[in-house]
Motif scaffolding. Structure first.
Motif, PDB file in Angstrom:
ATOM      1  N   THR A  54     -11.267   9.514  -1.566  1.00 50.58           N
ATOM      2  CA  THR A  54     -11.460   9.800  -0.144  1.00 50.58           C
ATOM      3  C   THR A  54     -10.481   8.983   0.693  1.00 50.58           C
ATOM      4  OG1 THR A  54     -13.092   8.028   0.135  1.00 50.58           O
ATOM      5  CG2 THR A  54     -13.924  10.198  -0.545  1.00 50.58           C
ATOM      6  N   PRO A  55     -10.134   9.470   1.882  1.00 51.34           N
ATOM      7  CA  PRO A  55      -9.235   8.703   2.756  1.00 51.34           C
ATOM      8  C   PRO A  55      -9.800   7.322   3.083  1.00 51.34           C
ATOM      9  CG  PRO A  55      -9.484  10.955   3.568  1.00 51.34           C
ATOM     10  CD  PRO A  55     -10.491  10.780   2.477  1.00 51.34           C
ATOM     11  N   GLU A  56     -11.111   7.232   3.275  1.00 50.33           N
ATOM     12  CA  GLU A  56     -11.738   5.955   3.642  1.00 50.33           C
ATOM     13  C   GLU A  56     -11.579   4.934   2.527  1.00 50.33           C
ATOM     14  OE1 GLU A  56     -13.277   9.313   5.850  1.00 50.33           O
ATOM     15  OE2 GLU A  56     -13.308   8.907   3.676  1.00 50.33           O
ATOM     16  N   LYS A  57     -11.879   5.347   1.294  1.00 50.50           N
ATOM     17  CA  LYS A  57     -11.779   4.426   0.153  1.00 50.50           C
ATOM     18  C   LYS A  57     -10.334   4.016  -0.083  1.00 50.50           C
ATOM     19  CE  LYS A  57     -13.248   2.191  -3.507  1.00 50.50           C
ATOM     20  NZ  LYS A  57     -13.951   2.841  -4.622  1.00 50.50           N
ATOM     21  N   LEU A  58      -9.420   4.975   0.013  1.00 55.64           N
ATOM     22  CA  LEU A  58      -8.011   4.673  -0.208  1.00 55.64           C
ATOM     23  C   LEU A  58      -7.493   3.704   0.847  1.00 55.64           C
ATOM     24  CD1 LEU A  58      -5.646   5.295  -2.056  1.00 55.64           C
ATOM     25  CD2 LEU A  58      -5.059   7.225  -0.589  1.00 55.64           C
ATOM     26  N   GLY A  59      -7.921   3.902   2.085  1.00 50.66           N
ATOM     27  CA  GLY A  59      -7.504   3.003   3.161  1.00 50.66           C
ATOM     28  C   GLY A  59      -7.974   1.583   2.917  1.00 50.66           C
ATOM     29  N   ARG A  60      -9.235   1.424   2.491  1.00 51.18           N
ATOM     30  CA  ARG A  60      -9.780   0.082   2.226  1.00 51.18           C
ATOM     31  C   ARG A  60      -9.010  -0.607   1.104  1.00 51.18           C
ATOM     32  NH1 ARG A  60     -14.816   2.642   2.844  1.00 51.18           N
ATOM     33  NH2 ARG A  60     -15.129   2.723   0.581  1.00 51.18           N
ATOM     34  N   ILE A  61      -8.770   0.118   0.016  1.00 53.86           N
ATOM     35  CA  ILE A  61      -8.076  -0.477  -1.129  1.00 53.86           C
ATOM     36  C   ILE A  61      -6.648  -0.868  -0.762  1.00 53.86           C
ATOM     37  CG2 ILE A  61      -7.150   0.028  -3.424  1.00 53.86           C
ATOM     38  CD1 ILE A  61      -9.609   1.750  -3.930  1.00 53.86           C
ATOM     39  N   ARG A  62      -5.965  -0.018  -0.006  1.00 56.09           N
ATOM     40  CA  ARG A  62      -4.584  -0.333   0.365  1.00 56.09           C
ATOM     41  C   ARG A  62      -4.510  -1.525   1.307  1.00 56.09           C
ATOM     42  NH1 ARG A  62      -1.076   5.285   0.991  1.00 56.09           N
ATOM     43  NH2 ARG A  62      -1.274   5.922  -1.209  1.00 56.09           N
ATOM     44  N   ARG A  63      -5.476  -1.633   2.209  1.00 60.29           N
ATOM     45  CA  ARG A  63      -5.458  -2.784   3.111  1.00 60.29           C
ATOM     46  C   ARG A  63      -5.692  -4.084   2.348  1.00 60.29           C
ATOM     47  NH1 ARG A  63      -7.683   1.134   6.572  1.00 60.29           N
ATOM     48  NH2 ARG A  63      -9.829   0.671   5.955  1.00 60.29           N
ATOM     49  N   VAL A  64      -6.593  -4.056   1.388  1.00 59.88           N
ATOM     50  CA  VAL A  64      -6.830  -5.244   0.550  1.00 59.88           C
ATOM     51  C   VAL A  64      -5.559  -5.605  -0.208  1.00 59.88           C
ATOM     52  CG1 VAL A  64      -8.053  -6.087  -1.503  1.00 59.88           C
ATOM     53  CG2 VAL A  64      -9.312  -4.927   0.304  1.00 59.88           C
ATOM     54  N   ARG A  65      -4.886  -4.589  -0.750  1.00 58.35           N
ATOM     55  CA  ARG A  65      -3.655  -4.814  -1.496  1.00 58.35           C
ATOM     56  C   ARG A  65      -2.595  -5.466  -0.618  1.00 58.35           C
ATOM     57  NH1 ARG A  65      -1.246  -6.065  -6.145  1.00 58.35           N
ATOM     58  NH2 ARG A  65       0.673  -4.910  -6.534  1.00 58.35           N
ATOM     59  N   LEU A  66      -2.406  -4.936   0.577  1.00 58.20           N
ATOM     60  CA  LEU A  66      -1.408  -5.496   1.488  1.00 58.20           C
ATOM     61  C   LEU A  66      -1.754  -6.923   1.884  1.00 58.20           C
ATOM     62  CD1 LEU A  66      -0.859  -2.372   3.772  1.00 58.20           C
ATOM     63  CD2 LEU A  66       0.828  -3.365   2.216  1.00 58.20           C
ATOM     64  N   ARG A  67      -3.044  -7.163   2.162  1.00 57.83           N
ATOM     65  CA  ARG A  67      -3.476  -8.506   2.561  1.00 57.83           C
ATOM     66  C   ARG A  67      -3.225  -9.509   1.440  1.00 57.83           C
ATOM     67  NH1 ARG A  67      -7.975  -7.025   4.549  1.00 57.83           N
ATOM     68  NH2 ARG A  67      -9.367  -7.509   2.807  1.00 57.83           N
ATOM     69  N   SER A  68      -3.485  -9.097   0.193  1.00 55.31           N
ATOM     70  CA  SER A  68      -3.293 -10.005  -0.947  1.00 55.31           C
ATOM     71  C   SER A  68      -1.822 -10.352  -1.148  1.00 55.31           C
ATOM     72  CB  SER A  68      -3.849  -9.376  -2.230  1.00 55.31           C
ATOM     73  OG  SER A  68      -3.032  -8.303  -2.667  1.00 55.31           O
ATOM     74  N   MET A  69      -0.934  -9.462  -0.666  1.00 56.18           N
ATOM     75  CA  MET A  69       0.507  -9.694  -0.788  1.00 56.18           C
ATOM     76  C   MET A  69       1.075 -10.395   0.442  1.00 56.18           C
ATOM     77  SD  MET A  69       1.501  -5.962  -2.396  1.00 56.18           S
ATOM     78  CE  MET A  69       3.254  -6.311  -2.529  1.00 56.18           C
ATOM     79  N   GLY A  70       0.202 -10.725   1.390  1.00 56.10           N
ATOM     80  CA  GLY A  70       0.653 -11.400   2.597  1.00 56.10           C
ATOM     81  C   GLY A  70       1.374 -10.487   3.569  1.00 56.10           C
TER      82      GLY A  70
END
Length: 269
Positions: free
Chosen positions: A200-216
């Motif tokens: 879903t767009p919602e789940k994908l958005g959450r996962i991508r934001r976490v990924r970006l945050r973890s990479m600074g």
């Protein structure tokens, strides 16, 4: 009703040690719903470890690790402490105790417990195949694969490839990006060997934001924007139709559950 407890087993081998321990402990509780145990085996580098730890964070899970590599064990411990994730390390304390008592040093060989039989080597070959042809690094691998996974970024293609490789399947995966043409090899293999992955767009958005945050990085970049995610998911559906492949929605499934569905679909041929 409360959500089930989610437990991530992280190992640089098969993960059986942790699984047996978890079963012994969870048998002592009267759960309304049995714990969701998600085993991630053959984690041999920091990139794969980080991806699994990030997933555990999103799921608010408990991490149980049997990482023989002291470097990876320290990495997992540091990440879990920083992100306030419950982390149980089943090997490090005993390893250090034995080293202190004997003066010997651990070989840190995650495969040392396994008998070197033909099944073992087949599994290792499948794992090496999955690594070599991850993210379509070499599209020629698509022609040799037992299973080809296709999907947009962060739909669990890599961890699913690793898990299926542990089941002796040769797996390649292809990232779907609207601006990048599909490899011609993808249209030369039978549709029943191709599995589309979406969410879903919602789940994908959450996962991508976490990924970006973890990479600074800026978690509100184009990569995680609603517009971009919808564009990529639509491109994914168009691609699935072109390939005439079957599709699995991964948003509410553990890796083990998705892997079981993939195997079921492949065996249906």
């Amino acid at each position: 009703m409360k959500q089930p407890v989610v437990i991530y087993v992280i190992s640089d081998a098969i993960g059986e040690t942790a699984q047996h321990t978890i079963r012994a402990v969870t048998a002592q509780f009267d759960f309304d719903e049995q714990p969701d145990i998600r085993r991630h085996a053959f984690i041999r580098d920091e990139a794969a470890l980080l991806e699994t730890l990030e997933e555990a964070k999103v799921a608010d899970g408990i991490v149980v690790q049997t990482l023989v590599s002291s470097k990876l064990a320290r990495y997992a411990k540091s990440y879990c402490e920083q992100e306030k994730i419950a982390n149980i390390d089943l090997l490090t304390h005993l390893t250090k105790a034995i080293e202190g008592k004997t003066g010997l040093h651990s070989k840190e060989d995650p495969g040392n417990m396994r008998r070197l039989d033909s099944a073992y080597f087949d599994r290792i070959a499948a794992i090496e195949f999955a690594v070599k042809y991850d993210d379509c690094k070499d599209p020629r691998g698509l022609l040799e694969a037992d299973i080809v996974l296709v999907g947009v970024s962060r739909t669990s293609k890599t961890p699913l490839s690793s898990y299926l490789a542990n089941q002796n399947f040769k797996v390649a995966n292809v990232p779907l990006v609207p601006e990048i043409p599909l490899p011609e090899e993808l249209f030369k293999i039978p549709a029943n060997r191709i599995i589309g992955l979406t969410t879903t767009p919602e789940k994908l958005g959450r996962i991508r934001r976490v990924r970006l945050r973890s990479m600074g990085l800026d978690e509100m970049s184009n990569y995680s924007s609603d517009r971009r995610i919808l564009e990529e998911l639509e491109f994914g559906y168009e691609t699935f139709k072109k390939l005439k492949c079957r599709v699995i929605h991964v948003e509410d499934k553990a890796i083990e559950e998705t892997a079981a569905l993939v195997q079921e679909m492949i065996e249906e041929k």
